[in-house]
Structure formats: structure tokens, C-alpha cells
Design an enzyme around this catalytic site. Structure first.
Site: not given
Ligand code: IFM
Length: 476
Positions: A175, A381
């Protein structure tokens, strides 16, 4: 969008053989042991110790104590039947000062972790950068300066040489949108700066770091790993008379600022035009775009919710509900913050206040499949924070989380059925952990962590996910 159960609450869907079911964490969020075995502070240690930056003054000093409990955590993953574990390597454990000596103890930790995963039949998916920049690199300018990309390339060579014989998938960055815009523009993430031009320079140096790292990992890895990067795609919905313009601007800053150089070898013209008043992009040097546009084997897609955007009329109070808590003086949208507004999203919401929109995951995967033919996708994710309750019998009946997972896995399955080359799904997260600016107040795990005793308890959603991983069929 496909027909079918309109609320995405399916069961019985069969995932293709070989589809990966995994879970994800990140170093600063779970490891703890912040000052052990040679680790020095990262920007998140500094930020979390700065009063007012993180909820309740929480830090990652202890987190889930995974640094000491990694073996039993791996046993837990094996009990859950996970095919793969997506973790991140803490740069400040490997090169604690960012540019100086290599810390063998740090490499040894990840070497043991990787061996432990492989012994249990779990594929190691390693991310090099999930936001824990060594503090000395920030002191020297951070991601807005080019030297940070140079240091990252060296770090990639070091981990590639040490672990590249055993890693299944290398992911360079997690990210970069958050690292650049929340870290340097909006300020809700470390290092907490509010400098729109610096945020765009950070975008470029993160892109450059990605490309250079892919090359360094490829040159040093003696196994046959796959190479990837994980992006948190925004799915903007437009409102108002100039809806398409608002959507275009947000898509350019959030998505195409990364996919453009990484996958197509160029920054989008409209991004350069939209940000012209902020920067002239002179930090992009000859040869950079070639260095950035390295072939990768799989694209990591993180998805949680959507944003609704509208061109601002310049008169009414401007709405800024983009789902990220930050400093009032900052913006995550350089060049567009004065013209685009982010509207409050209708519910239902998770406890992060993020709207639940599984159909947007289906749409996103479909659109990426069309834009990037031949590039396999992986949901790296997806998950939800809810305020879990432990019942008297010790169980965590987190029905809302299971429902969230069911609906998003249904969306993923619909994308597959429409022909998208989707290879797997990683739930965020294995464990409740340090949720950045929200500290330990938000719980994303399919396994509960009692932060006093460090006891782990598999939630009902974890049991449900175990059944899915075991059968490849979406359970009831
Ligand atoms: O916890 C975070 C993660 O580190 C990166 N993506 C989003 C998740 C939830 O906010």
C-alpha cells in the site's frame, strides 16, 4: 456485475483447485520486541510515541509478541489449514540504521520463521516494506528523497540473498498509497508530515524503490520466487453533475499513480496535469520509468470499502470523509483537495466506519482483469474490524465478521466465474493487532488476542475460514 444472490451471501461456492487461502499480518503490527536483537526505531516507533498521534498512546513495543511466540503462531496457522502466510520483514531489524551494518540477528529471525512455515507446509509470502521505515532514513528526508530508494534497493539485495532460496512470493511494498499520502500529505500515518509536494515525491521514490527491489530480489534469489507488489485500490463512486471528473481525479492519484509507472512504464498525463500546481515532477529522472516497470508475476489487491466523491462547489462546507483519520491541516489528495470532496458513505459500516460493499470488490477485480490482461491477481488483504465480545463460554461469536468474509469471498468467486485470473485470498488479519493510528482499539483478527495475557482464541470467523481452507467450498 453478475446476477445471483443480490446481497452476496452465498454458500456452497466451489473455489478452483489450488486457490490460495491465507492470512496476513505486518511486522510492526504484530512482532513487538521493538528494541530487541539489534532492532532500532522505525518511523512508527517515533510516531506512536508522539502524544496524540495514536489512540490511547498505544505503541507496537509489545503488540502480539509474535517475535517471541512465532512458533506457536505458526502452529495456529497450521491448525487453521492456511496455505500461505503473508508477513512483512521489518527493515529496522535487518539494516537498523537504514544504510549501515546488516544485523544478522534480524535475518536469523526471518530465516527461522520461513523455515517454520515451510516445515508446516505453509507458503511464505514476504513483504519488504509495510511502513516501518528506519528512523535515520526519515531523518535524512524519508521517502520524498531519492536516497531512500537507494537504501531500499540495498535492503532488497540483503534479504534476497538471505531468504531468496525459500520465499514463495516476494512483495516489494504494501500500500504505497498509505506510505506516501497518509505519511507525507495527510499526516495520519508516520512520519506525520503535511507536505503535498513531498507526498508526490514520495509516490515516485516508492515506485522507484519497487522497481529497483524487484531487480535486486531477482538478482539475488536463488530459488524460484514470484514477484509482486500490493496496492490498496480505491473504488470511487461519483456523485453530482461532474461525477466522472471527480472519479477520474481520485483514480489517478490513488490507483494510476502506481499502476501507471509500475505496469505501463509511464505516469498518467492527467495525474501530472492535476498536480501541476503542487509539483513539476522534476524528481523523475531519465531511466526511472524503465527501472520501475519491471515484470511481476502477480498483483496484490487490498480492498476494504469504497469512497463517494463529488466535485466541490467551492461554497458549501467541504466534506472530507475519505475513511482515514488524519491531521486537519493535511490532505491525502494533493492537487485535488480543493476541488473534490469525499461524501459520507451510507452504511452498513464496520467499526472503522468503513462501508461494506462487496460488489465493489467484484467490480474492482473485473476491471483490473480487463486493464491488465495476463497479470494474475491475488486479494492480499480483505477483512473487517468489529467490536468483538467474548461470551461466558470463552467463544467469540463474531457473526458480522464471518458475514463480511462470506460476502467478499462471494464477490471474489463471482469475479473468478467471470474469467478473472484470481489466484487467492488472504484475510486481514490472522491476529488482532496494532491498527496504526487506532492502536489496539480496532480488532481485525480471525484470532482474538488478549493483550494482557497474549492468549490467542480462534474466533468463530476463524473456524469458518478453516473450513473454507480445508474444503475449498464456501461454508454455510
Ligand atoms: O491494518 C491495515 C494494514 O496494515 C494495511 N491495510 C489495511 C489494514 C486495515 O486498516
Amino acid at each position: 456485475m453478475s446476477a445471483g444472490n443480490p446481497d452476496y451471501r452465498d454458500s456452497g461456492l466451489v473455489f478452483p483447485k489450488g486457490f490460495t487461502f491465507g492470512s496476513a499480518t505486518a511486522s510492526y503490527q504484530v512482532e513487538g520486541a521493538a528494541a530487541e536483537d539489534g532492532r532500532l526505531p522505525s518511523i512508527w516507533d517515533t510516531f506512536s510515541r508522539t502524544p496524540g498521534k495514536v489512540w490511547d498512546g498505544d505503541t507496537g513495543d509489545v503488540a502480539c509478541d509474535h517475535y517471541h511466540r512465532w512458533e506457536s503462531d505458526l502452529d495456529l496457522m497450521a491448525e487453521l489449514g492456511l496455505d500461505a502466510y503473508r508477513f512483512s520483514i521489518a527493515w529496522p531489524r535487518i539494516v537498523p540504521t537504514g544504510t549501515g551494518e546488516v544485523n544478522q540477528a534480524g535475518l536469523d529471525f526471518y530465516s527461522r520463521l520461513v523455515d517454520g512455515l515451510r516445515e508446516r507446509g505453509i507458503r511464505p509470502v514476504a513483504t519488504l516494506y509495510h511502513w516501518d521505515l528506519p528512523q535515520p532514513l526519515e531523518d535524512a528526508g524519508g521517502w520524498p528523497v531519492r536516497a531512500t530508494a537507494d537504501a531500499f534497493e540495498r535492503y532488497a539485495e540483503i534479504v534476497g540473498s538471505a531468504l531468496g532460496d525459500r520465499i514463495h512470493t516476494w512483495t516489494t511494498l504494501n500500500e504505497p498509497w498509505c506510505s506516501a499520502y497518509l505519511g507525507y500529505g495527510q499526516g495520519g500515518h508516520a512520519p506525520g508530515r503535511h507536505e503535498p509536494a513531498a507526498a508526490l515525491a514520495a509516490v515516485h521514490h516508492l515506485n522507484l524503490a519497487h522497481g529497483r527491489a524487484v531487480q535486486a530480489l531477482r538478482a539475488t534469489s536463488t530459488g524460484s520466487p514470484e514477484y509482486s507488489v500490493t496496492l490498496n485500490f480505491h473504488v470511487p463512486r461519483g456523485e453530482g453533475p461532474d461525477a466522472a471528473e471527480a472519479v477520474r481525479r481520485v483514480d489517478a492519484l490513488a490507483n494510476r499513480a502506481f499502476t501507471g509507472p509500475m505496469l505501463k512504464g509511464a505516469y498518467p498525463d492527467d495525474l501530472i496535469a492535476d498536480t501541476a500546481a503542487v509539483t513539476d515532477w522534476s524528481f523523475v529522472r531519465e531511466g526511472d520509468l524503465t527501472a520501475i516497470a519491471q515484470p511481476i508475476d502477480v498483483l496484490g489487491v487490498n480492498y476494504y470499502s469504497t469512497v463517494t466523491v463529488r466535485m466541490w462547489d467551492g461554497v458549501s462546507p467541504r466534506e472530507t470523509h475519505d475513511g482515514h483519520k488524519g491531521a486537519p491541516e493535511g490532505t491525502a489528495w494533493p492537487g485535488s483537495s480543493d476541488v473534490v470532496e469525499f461524501l459520507e458513505q451510507p452504511g452498513p459500516h464496520t467499526s472503522m466506519g468503513w462501508n461494506i460493499a462487496p460488489e465493489a470488490l467484484e467490480q474492482l477485480l473485473g476491471s483490473l482483469g480487463e486493464q491488465l490482461p495476463g497479470l494474475p491477481l491475488m486479494v492480499t488483504e480483505n477483512g473487517a474490524a468489529f467490536d468483538d465480545a467474548v461470551t461466558d463460554d470463552g467463544r467469540i461469536r463474531d457473526e458480522e465478521r464471518t458475514d463480511f468474509l462470506r460476502r467478499h469471498l462471494t464477490a471474489a468467486h463471482r469475479a473468478l466465474a467471470a474469467g478473472v485470473d484470481l489466484r487467492g485470498y488472504f484475510v486481514w488479519s490472522l491476529l488482532d493487532n496494532f491498527e496504526w493510528g487506532y492502536g489496539y482499539a480496532k480488532r481485525f483478527g480471525i484470532v482474538r488476542v488478549d493483550f494482557d495475557s497474549q492468549e490467542r482464541t480462534v474466533k468463530d470467523s476463524g473456524l469458518w475460514f478453516r473450513e473454507l481452507a480445508a474444503t475449498g467450498v464456501l461454508p454455510r
